[in-house]
Scaffold this active site. Structure first.
Site, PDB file in Angstrom:
ATOM      1  N   THR A  72       0.832  -1.202   0.000  1.00 19.35           N
ATOM      2  CA  THR A  72       0.000   0.000   0.000  1.00 19.35           C
ATOM      3  C   THR A  72       0.868   1.255   0.000  1.00 19.35           C
ATOM      4  OG1 THR A  72      -1.783  -1.144   1.148  1.00 19.35           O
ATOM      5  CG2 THR A  72      -1.748   1.258   1.335  1.00 19.35           C
ATOM      6  N   GLN A 179       0.329  -9.490  -6.411  1.00 17.13           N
ATOM      7  CA  GLN A 179      -0.246 -10.841  -6.454  1.00 17.13           C
ATOM      8  C   GLN A 179       0.445 -11.739  -7.482  1.00 17.13           C
ATOM      9  OE1 GLN A 179      -2.345 -12.171  -4.399  1.00 17.13           O
ATOM     10  NE2 GLN A 179      -3.224 -10.382  -3.378  1.00 17.13           N
ATOM     11  N   CYS A 327     -13.111  -6.869   2.115  1.00 23.75           N
ATOM     12  CA  CYS A 327     -13.625  -7.311   3.403  1.00 23.75           C
ATOM     13  C   CYS A 327     -12.659  -6.830   4.472  1.00 23.75           C
ATOM     14  CB  CYS A 327     -13.717  -8.832   3.392  1.00 23.75           C
ATOM     15  SG  CYS A 327     -14.468  -9.545   4.844  1.00 23.75           S
TER      16      CYS A 327
HETATM   17  N1  PLP Z   1      -1.892  -4.534  -4.295  1.00 26.34           N
HETATM   18  C1  PLP Z   1      -2.553  -5.692  -4.417  1.00 26.34           C
HETATM   19  C2  PLP Z   1      -2.909  -6.197  -5.781  1.00 26.34           C
HETATM   20  C3  PLP Z   1      -2.897  -6.429  -3.288  1.00 26.34           C
HETATM   21  O1  PLP Z   1      -3.567  -7.571  -3.414  1.00 26.34           O
HETATM   22  C4  PLP Z   1      -2.529  -5.921  -2.007  1.00 26.34           C
HETATM   23  C5  PLP Z   1      -2.916  -6.642  -0.770  1.00 26.34           C
HETATM   24  O2  PLP Z   1      -3.900  -7.335  -0.720  1.00 26.34           O
HETATM   25  C6  PLP Z   1      -1.839  -4.702  -1.934  1.00 26.34           C
HETATM   26  C7  PLP Z   1      -1.529  -4.036  -3.102  1.00 26.34           C
HETATM   27  C8  PLP Z   1      -1.445  -4.090  -0.634  1.00 26.34           C
HETATM   28  O3  PLP Z   1      -0.332  -4.734  -0.047  1.00 26.34           O
HETATM   29  P1  PLP Z   1      -0.078  -4.601   1.524  1.00 26.34           P
HETATM   30  O4  PLP Z   1      -0.989  -5.584   2.195  1.00 26.34           O
HETATM   31  O5  PLP Z   1       1.370  -4.954   1.702  1.00 26.34           O
HETATM   32  O6  PLP Z   1      -0.363  -3.206   1.893  1.00 26.34           O
END
Ligand code: PLP
Length: 391
Positions: A72, A179, A327
């Site tokens: 994120t 992913q 969720c």
């Molecule tokens: N981008 C995608 C495609 C994700 O699936 C996720 C997490 O589910 C994130 C970004 C965010 O990653 P993080 O959990 O390290 O913040």
């Protein structure tokens, strides 16, 4: 205690043994990586080794890697108008993002709302390249953020094609590979990406560590996310999470070494799972089933079965799956990804995501299918049967 089958690897993956060993070894060190004495240098060595390993996983140079606190945060760092390329300081004028992106991209980073434009997806869950072409024609200095694989459907996006289009339009391409990495080939050069987002906990590293990886060090972010002591090339100040980063590096090295073998293992089990699912409930819909997908992900729904109820029923059977919908606080809200694919809200409310990992076994798949036989039978019979299940 009831034996558990964990099939929610897209939410987070168990720690790899290599990552746990690296984490524990690093926690035993005292040094700050910015200190010049031997203790500091030992900590710095771990951070730099991890930088090499994360860079190698995506075919980048170590100098391009900026460690962050999460995927994120890497997305937040990446999505800014203030990206300079080889000294060109003119800001990006527009951010384009497909409607199927992860919420951490959909939030738009540091772009003002009015500079952000959606790009539509098709019924298979892929970004529409014709819509992208139309959007690119309207702007001079765009930034496109496009994920390599979707977290809900697993659908792989046409990143290399989009890269050619965006570069021809004078733009830059950010790719969220959170992913995809460790599941399919993910080379920054082959993808044609300018920068990538990674997250440690999806590849068997710890939660709370991520990275933004640049294809070239001439790409500079002029507005650091966190100002302070100048760590991570001035882009992300704060003493590094040495143990987390070291474990991320160990997970990256293991994921890279075993990619072919792990992907083949997951694909065989996932195909078996989908064949079983179709045999038990031929009317179930597998979303994105006609598109190229990650080898580990199945998102499906059966009309009349609600995801919230099914997840609890699976849980009681010892199987952890998730809803396809966001969720984040335990409350299921309709999936923006399925909405973007034109799926009806009624069907979307039933979307269940099953995601496998390298240590998933045949017994796990059989357990899931046995549970689905019970869950689908009971839940599609109506509320009387539903009460029976919960008892
Ligand atoms: N981008 C995608 C495609 C994700 O699936 C996720 C997490 O589910 C994130 C970004 C965010 O990653 P993080 O959990 O390290 O913040």
């Amino acid at each position: 205690m009831i034996e558990r089958t964990y099939l929610d690897w897209n939410a987070t993956a168990p720690l790899r043994d290599e990552a746990r060993d690296a984490l524990q070894a690093a926690l035993a060190l005292v040094g700050n990586p910015s200190s010049v004495h031997a203790e500091g240098r030992a900590a710095r060595h771990l951070v730099e080794r991890a930088r090499d390993e994360v860079a190698a996983l995506v075919g980048a140079r170590p100098a391009g890697v900026i460690f962050t606190s999460s995927g994120t945060e890497a997305n937040m760092l990446a999505l800014t108008p203030a990206i300079e390329v080889a000294g060109d300081k003119r800001p990006r004028d527009r951010l384009f993002m497909p409607t199927i992106e992860h919420s951490s991209v959909r939030a738009g980073g540091r772009f003002p709302r009015e500079a952000i434009e959606d790009i539509a997806a098709d019924a298979d869950g892929r970004v529409q390249l014709a819509a992208l072409a139309d959007a690119l024609a309207k702007t001079a200095r765009p930034l496109l953020s496009l994920m390599l694989a979707n977290n809900e459907t697993g659908v792989v996006q046409p990143v290399a094609e989009a890269a050619a289009m965006v570069h021809a339009a004078g733009g830059l391409l950010h790719v969220d590979v959170v992913q995809a990495v460790g599941r399919i080939a993910c080379d920054i050069g082959t993808l044609g990406a300018d920068f990538l987002t990674l997250s440690a906990h999806k590849i068997g590293g710890p939660k709370g560590v991520g990275a933004l990886v640049r294809a070239s060090e001439t790409l500079h972010f002029a507005d650091p996310l966190i100002r302070g002591g100048g760590q991570e090339r001035g882009l992300r100040a704060g003493t590094e999470n040495v143990a987390g980063i070291a474990a991320f590096g160990a997970a990256a090295a293991a994921a890279r070494r075993r990619l072919a073998e792990e992907a083949a293992h997951m694909r065989a089990l996932r195909d078996q799972l989908e064949a079983g699912l179709r045999a038990i409930t031929p009317q179930a819909v597998i979303f994105g089933g006609a598109a190229e997908r990650l080898p580990n992900t199945t998102l499906f729904a059966l009309q009349g079965v609600k995801a919230e109820t099914a997840i609890i029923a699976f849980d009681l059977e010892g199987v952890a799956v998730s809803s396809g919908a966001a969720c984040s606080s335990g409350k299921v809200s309709p999936s923006h990804v399925l909405a973007a694919m034109g799926v009806s809200p009624a069907l979307s409310r039933g979307a269940l995501r099953v995601s496998l990992g390298p240590t998933t076994t045949q017994a796990d798949v059989e357990r899931f299918l046995n549970a689905w036989r019970k869950v689908s039978g009971a839940l599609s019979k109506g509320s009387g049967a539903r009460r029976g299940m919960a008892a």
